[in-house]
Motif scaffolding. Structure first.
Motif, PDB file in Angstrom:
ATOM      1  N   ALA A 199       7.838  23.740 -51.760  1.00 36.58           N
ATOM      2  CA  ALA A 199       7.125  24.475 -50.714  1.00 36.58           C
ATOM      3  C   ALA A 199       6.948  25.938 -51.104  1.00 36.58           C
ATOM      4  CB  ALA A 199       7.886  24.368 -49.395  1.00 36.58           C
ATOM      5  N   ASP A 200       5.742  26.466 -50.892  1.00 43.40           N
ATOM      6  CA  ASP A 200       5.459  27.863 -51.204  1.00 43.40           C
ATOM      7  C   ASP A 200       5.402  28.693 -49.927  1.00 43.40           C
ATOM      8  OD1 ASP A 200       3.092  27.063 -50.052  1.00 43.40           O
ATOM      9  OD2 ASP A 200       1.902  27.235 -51.875  1.00 43.40           O
ATOM     10  N   PHE A 201       5.066  29.975 -50.069  1.00 46.40           N
ATOM     11  CA  PHE A 201       5.058  30.872 -48.909  1.00 46.40           C
ATOM     12  C   PHE A 201       4.084  30.390 -47.841  1.00 46.40           C
ATOM     13  CE2 PHE A 201       3.299  34.455 -46.551  1.00 46.40           C
ATOM     14  CZ  PHE A 201       4.465  35.019 -46.021  1.00 46.40           C
ATOM     15  N   ALA A 202       2.888  29.977 -48.257  1.00 50.46           N
ATOM     16  CA  ALA A 202       1.881  29.540 -47.291  1.00 50.46           C
ATOM     17  C   ALA A 202       2.375  28.366 -46.453  1.00 50.46           C
ATOM     18  CB  ALA A 202       0.589  29.168 -48.022  1.00 50.46           C
ATOM     19  N   ALA A 203       3.090  27.447 -47.084  1.00 53.60           N
ATOM     20  CA  ALA A 203       3.590  26.276 -46.362  1.00 53.60           C
ATOM     21  C   ALA A 203       4.770  26.643 -45.463  1.00 53.60           C
ATOM     22  CB  ALA A 203       3.986  25.191 -47.356  1.00 53.60           C
ATOM     23  N   ILE A 204       5.674  27.471 -45.982  1.00 57.38           N
ATOM     24  CA  ILE A 204       6.895  27.788 -45.233  1.00 57.38           C
ATOM     25  C   ILE A 204       6.592  28.680 -44.032  1.00 57.38           C
ATOM     26  CG2 ILE A 204       9.140  28.941 -45.381  1.00 57.38           C
ATOM     27  CD1 ILE A 204       9.220  28.102 -48.350  1.00 57.38           C
ATOM     28  N   CYS A 205       5.684  29.624 -44.193  1.00 58.23           N
ATOM     29  CA  CYS A 205       5.401  30.588 -43.123  1.00 58.23           C
ATOM     30  C   CYS A 205       4.073  30.320 -42.415  1.00 58.23           C
ATOM     31  CB  CYS A 205       5.409  32.008 -43.681  1.00 58.23           C
ATOM     32  SG  CYS A 205       7.061  32.587 -44.148  1.00 58.23           S
ATOM     33  N   ALA A 206       3.580  29.102 -42.517  1.00 60.04           N
ATOM     34  CA  ALA A 206       2.283  28.768 -41.920  1.00 60.04           C
ATOM     35  C   ALA A 206       2.273  28.983 -40.411  1.00 60.04           C
ATOM     36  CB  ALA A 206       1.925  27.321 -42.247  1.00 60.04           C
ATOM     37  N   LYS A 207       3.398  28.761 -39.742  1.00 59.62           N
ATOM     38  CA  LYS A 207       3.458  28.871 -38.282  1.00 59.62           C
ATOM     39  C   LYS A 207       4.021  30.212 -37.811  1.00 59.62           C
ATOM     40  CE  LYS A 207       3.962  23.874 -37.643  1.00 59.62           C
ATOM     41  NZ  LYS A 207       4.798  22.791 -37.048  1.00 59.62           N
ATOM     42  N   THR A 208       4.155  31.148 -38.735  1.00 60.03           N
ATOM     43  CA  THR A 208       4.679  32.478 -38.386  1.00 60.03           C
ATOM     44  C   THR A 208       3.609  33.511 -38.714  1.00 60.03           C
ATOM     45  OG1 THR A 208       6.920  31.727 -38.963  1.00 60.03           O
ATOM     46  CG2 THR A 208       6.584  34.092 -38.700  1.00 60.03           C
ATOM     47  N   PRO A 209       2.813  33.910 -37.742  1.00 62.13           N
ATOM     48  CA  PRO A 209       1.727  34.858 -38.017  1.00 62.13           C
ATOM     49  C   PRO A 209       2.254  36.238 -38.373  1.00 62.13           C
ATOM     50  CG  PRO A 209       1.930  34.481 -35.660  1.00 62.13           C
ATOM     51  CD  PRO A 209       2.848  33.500 -36.329  1.00 62.13           C
ATOM     52  N   ALA A 210       1.513  36.957 -39.182  1.00 61.29           N
ATOM     53  CA  ALA A 210       1.897  38.316 -39.568  1.00 61.29           C
ATOM     54  C   ALA A 210       1.849  39.229 -38.349  1.00 61.29           C
ATOM     55  CB  ALA A 210       0.960  38.821 -40.650  1.00 61.29           C
ATOM     56  N   GLU A 211       2.757  40.207 -38.320  1.00 61.96           N
ATOM     57  CA  GLU A 211       2.818  41.172 -37.232  1.00 61.96           C
ATOM     58  C   GLU A 211       2.981  42.572 -37.810  1.00 61.96           C
ATOM     59  OE1 GLU A 211       5.903  40.258 -34.496  1.00 61.96           O
ATOM     60  OE2 GLU A 211       5.054  38.321 -33.867  1.00 61.96           O
ATOM     61  N   ASP A 212       2.356  43.541 -37.166  1.00 63.93           N
ATOM     62  CA  ASP A 212       2.513  44.928 -37.593  1.00 63.93           C
ATOM     63  C   ASP A 212       3.969  45.354 -37.433  1.00 63.93           C
ATOM     64  OD1 ASP A 212      -0.170  45.102 -38.129  1.00 63.93           O
ATOM     65  OD2 ASP A 212      -0.692  45.971 -36.181  1.00 63.93           O
ATOM     66  N   GLY A 213       4.450  46.122 -38.388  1.00 65.00           N
ATOM     67  CA  GLY A 213       5.820  46.617 -38.323  1.00 65.00           C
ATOM     68  C   GLY A 213       6.869  45.605 -38.711  1.00 65.00           C
TER      69      GLY A 213
END
Length: 225
Positions: free
Chosen positions: A78-92
């Protein structure tokens, strides 16, 4: 010294060498890794010192190994895209993808069963270390007095980098990314701190051959006098 004696010397030294290899020991611990493309690279700093960037993938693997060159890598692709697919980027904040491989049953301490490998996306402050990211998704963590990471998500319950006989923790990575469910191997009854019987036998044989060689040399000198 006759050819026969030379060959016996070689056999004795080979016996000692193989006995030493049989006594090779490893250490049971959590190793720390950085993902570089499709490859894992053994981390050169501890997780409390590394400050990963947004988008980094880091892994931890629990296993028995002799050194960093021998250490078992985290399993799974699993790569970053797969692992963090459900965690949207946030400022800060930043996102760090973590691969947690609790190892195989053969590497587990006696009486414990490793949890199934898993991944997690840690969303932490921009200045957070890997240890901070790990604490956010895999609590409780356990450290020793020297700040060595001993347990992740409560596994293992005790112990920290203890030395074990190499055959106690034979790595089994045949089922990549799957949980190992077999019971842990029983602890060997052999004294791992002392030399083996084969080593003593090899030393005794070398000593005997040295005496035989010296006797033959004296016999030749007496025959020529």
């Amino acid at each position: 010294m006759t050819r026969r004696v030379v060959l016996l010397f070689l056999a004795a030294f080979l016996l000692i060498g193989s006995a030493g290899q049989a006594q090779a020991a490893g250490y049971r611990y959590w190793s720390f890794w950085d993902r570089d493309g499709d490859s894992w690279v053994y981390a050169t700093q501890g997780p409390s010192l590394v400050r990963p960037s947004d988008g980094d993938v880091q892994g931890f693997r629990f296993a028995v190994s002799e050194n960093s060159g021998d250490a078992a890598q985290p399993r799974g692709t699993a790569d970053f895209a797969a692992i963090c697919a459900k965690t949207p980027a946030e400022d800060g904040s930043k996102r760090v993808a973590l691969v947690l491989d609790f190892g195989t049953a053969s590497d587990a301490p006696s009486g414990e069963t490793p949890p199934a490998p898993r991944t997690a996306c840690a969303q932490v402050s921009p200045d957070a270390t890997t240890a901070d990211a790990l604490a956010a998704v895999a609590d409780p963590l356990r450290y020793n007095t020297n700040a060595l990471l001993c347990g992740i998500a409560g596994y293992p319950k005790s112990g920290c980098g203890e030395q074990v006989a190499r055959n106690e923790g034979a790595q089994d990575d045949t089922q990549e990314g799957s949980a190992a469910t077999a019971a842990p191997d029983e602890k060997s009854t052999q004294d791992d701190d002392g030399p083996s019987v084969g080593l003593y036998a090899g030393i005794a044989l070398v000593a005997a051959l040295a005496g035989a060689a010296a006797w033959q040399a004296r016999r030749r000198r007496n025959a020529t006098d």
